[in-house]
Write an enzyme that holds these catalytic residues in place. Structure first.
Site, short mmCIF file in Angstrom:
data_model
loop_
_atom_site.label_atom_id
_atom_site.label_comp_id
_atom_site.label_asym_id
_atom_site.label_seq_id
_atom_site.Cartn_x
_atom_site.Cartn_y
_atom_site.Cartn_z
N SER A 109 0.84 -1.20 0.00
CA SER A 109 0.00 0.00 0.00
C SER A 109 0.88 1.25 0.00
CB SER A 109 -0.96 -0.03 1.20
OG SER A 109 -1.99 0.91 1.05
N GLU A 207 -1.75 -2.13 -8.52
CA GLU A 207 -2.95 -2.47 -7.76
C GLU A 207 -3.42 -1.22 -7.06
OE1 GLU A 207 -3.46 -2.85 -4.09
OE2 GLU A 207 -1.64 -1.66 -3.85
N HIS A 277 -4.78 -5.25 -1.97
CA HIS A 277 -5.68 -5.11 -0.82
C HIS A 277 -6.78 -6.18 -0.92
CE1 HIS A 277 -3.70 -1.19 -1.07
NE2 HIS A 277 -4.04 -0.98 0.19
#
Length: 306
Positions: A109, A207, A277
């Site tokens: 992330s 992503e 995620h």
């Protein structure tokens, strides 16, 4: 590239929070998982600090990062969680210290910013994988995702096939290159800085979470205009959780956006990888060599530890 040494039972993992404040209850629930792997845990001094939306001041978070890399008793560093904040400290990191004391560095992330900065300034292979507070300490963390930590104890080649999840070909081809990338919004955020991602002859992995199609459109447009898509040898599309339109009924779909920017590329582009995620979460080393094939619908990744 520098490959960190593999872990062995009895060694110590350091925990830092270089971005937003982690949920401390989830963090405490996650630590026994590391103990079950045979590891000791050392939590950095400022993990429980808060400074607005940050886990302590920039100086506190930077000090924890440096301390864990310098500590000879710490053999790996796993981040408590993501959120926001790593880009704020990237310019102050002592990359010579990291190169002198290379070790496993694990997170995802917002940690995308550090993965790129550390790799391109020290040569260290790092790991994109589930974090303690964000994932491991929650009730739904699954056995498959837990098993991905085994790659830290023994050099293993990772093979992603359709046995894990359905894969979809956007552009045909086969390519080899070092696997780089991460969270799409963070990659775009780094463009124009000293930590801009180099995709030349690389396999680019992307992503994201919570971004509507129009936002993903803007991110991919920026990658296209900056030459990142053209430079890449191939593109690995991970999970885009909660990407459905929210603000208006009229919208392109995520699939339409991906095809607009990627279908014409004369290189392999494959989507559907459970990397990001999501659960299960297929953890990967970044900076090591990999091979992507649209024909066999496979991603083969070389070991990230020595």
């Amino acid at each position: 590239m520098i490959y960190p040494n593999r872990l062995q039972p009895g060694q110590t993992v350091g925990v830092i929070a270089p971005a937003s404040p982690p949920d401390l209850n989830h963090l405490q629930r996650a630590i026994p998982f590391l103990n079950e792997l045979g590891l000791h845990v050392k939590v950095a001094p400022h993990v429980s600090c808060t400074y607005g939306y940050l886990a302590g001041t920039d100086e506190q978070r930077l000090n924890d990062l440096h301390m864990m890399f310098a500590d000879r008793d710490v053999d790996a560093i796993i981040c408590a969680g993501g959120g926001y904040g790593t880009g704020r400290i990237a310019d102050s990191i002592d990359y010579k210290l990291i190169k002198k004391h290379p070790k496993i560095f694990w997170g995802y992330s917002d940690l995308t910013y550090l993965h790129t900065a550390i790799r391109q300034n020290s040569g260290l292979v790092t790991f994109h994988g589930p974090m303690l507070s964000s994932d491991i300490g929650k009730d739904d963390f699954d056995d498959f995702s837990k098993s991905m930590f085994h790659q830290l104890f023994q050099p293993v080649t990772l093979n992603y096939t359709q046995d894990i999840s359905p894969l979809h070909v956007i552009s045909e081809g086969e390519a080899e290159g070092r696997l780089v990338g991460g969270n799409l919004s963070l990659l775009v955020n780094s463009i124009g800085s000293d930590y801009e991602l180099n995709t030349k002859n690389k396999l680019l992995f992307i992503e994201d979470i919570g971004e509507e199609p129009y936002r993903i459109d803007s991110f991919l447009s920026q990658l296209q205009l900056s030459g990142k898509l053209e430079d890449a040898a191939g593109i690995v599309i991970g999970d885009f959780k909660d990407s459905q339109p929210k603000k208006r009924n009229e919208s392109l779909s995520l699939e339409q956006v991906l095809h607009h920017y990627l279908a014409h590329l004369e290189k392999p582009v494959v989507s559907g990888f459970k990397i990001g995620h999501c659960l299960p979460h297929f953890a990967i080393p970044l900076g090591t060599k990999a091979r992507l094939s649209s024909f066999s619908k496979t991603l083969v990744i070389q070991p990230g530890v020595s």
